[in-house]
Design a protein around this motif. Structure first.
Motif, PDB file in Angstrom:
ATOM      1  N   GLU A  26       0.841  -1.197   0.000  1.00  0.00           N
ATOM      2  CA  GLU A  26       0.000   0.000   0.000  1.00  0.00           C
ATOM      3  C   GLU A  26       0.877   1.249   0.000  1.00  0.00           C
ATOM      4  N   THR A  48      -4.608   0.979  -1.689  1.00  0.00           N
ATOM      5  CA  THR A  48      -4.902   0.504  -0.338  1.00  0.00           C
ATOM      6  C   THR A  48      -5.691  -0.801  -0.401  1.00  0.00           C
ATOM      7  N   SER A  49      -5.693  -1.504   0.713  1.00  0.00           N
ATOM      8  CA  SER A  49      -6.457  -2.748   0.823  1.00  0.00           C
ATOM      9  C   SER A  49      -7.925  -2.434   1.051  1.00  0.00           C
ATOM     10  N   LYS A  57      -8.610  -5.804   7.024  1.00  0.00           N
ATOM     11  CA  LYS A  57      -8.101  -5.639   5.667  1.00  0.00           C
ATOM     12  C   LYS A  57      -8.171  -6.964   4.916  1.00  0.00           C
ATOM     13  N   HIS A  61      -6.940  -5.074  -3.387  1.00  0.00           N
ATOM     14  CA  HIS A  61      -6.503  -3.677  -3.328  1.00  0.00           C
ATOM     15  C   HIS A  61      -7.315  -2.819  -4.294  1.00  0.00           C
TER      16      HIS A  61
END
Length: 121
Positions: A26, A48-49, A57, A61
């Motif tokens: 990330e 980002t996840s 998470k 992604h």
């Protein structure tokens, strides 16, 4: 009235929290940009996840580009997002080009009085 500096300071504090929570694979970056029709703005790109319904998470992604545009006492956020992180750079350029075309014009607030769906002139 909000200006670029106010928006960038507020966003910088928020981004510090976001950056502290970034995991493997990330990233997030911020930059000052000059939009042709709107002036100075803040642009944030990130990978980002995704988060599951329990707040954890996942291994999926998303790439996103957000452009924060101060205008009067408001901040408009133009967002582009994609799960196609393999081509994120190309899509970041596309999303940025789209945000560069934004033009905002305030109209008389009485124009919002109609709820019938009819166009108000």
């Amino acid at each position: 009235m909000l200006d670029y500096q106010t928006v960038s300071v507020v966003f910088a504090f928020d981004s510090i929290n976001e950056q502290a929570e970034l995991g493997d694979g990330e990233f997030m970056s911020l930059q000052k940009v000059n939009l042709p029709k709107m002036g100075t703005a803040v642009r944030a790109q990130s990978i980002t996840s995704l988060v599951d319904d329990k707040g954890g998470k996942t291994n999926r992604h998303v790439a996103s580009l957000r452009t924060f545009i101060p205008c009067g006492e408001h901040v408009f956020v133009v967002t582009g997002a994609t799960p196609q992180i393999d081509i994120a750079d190309v899509l970041f350029n596309l999303f940025a080009s789209m945000a560069d075309t934004v033009s905002i014009e305030f109209v008389n607030s009485s124009a919002y009085a109609s709820t019938s769906g009819e166009e108000i002139s």
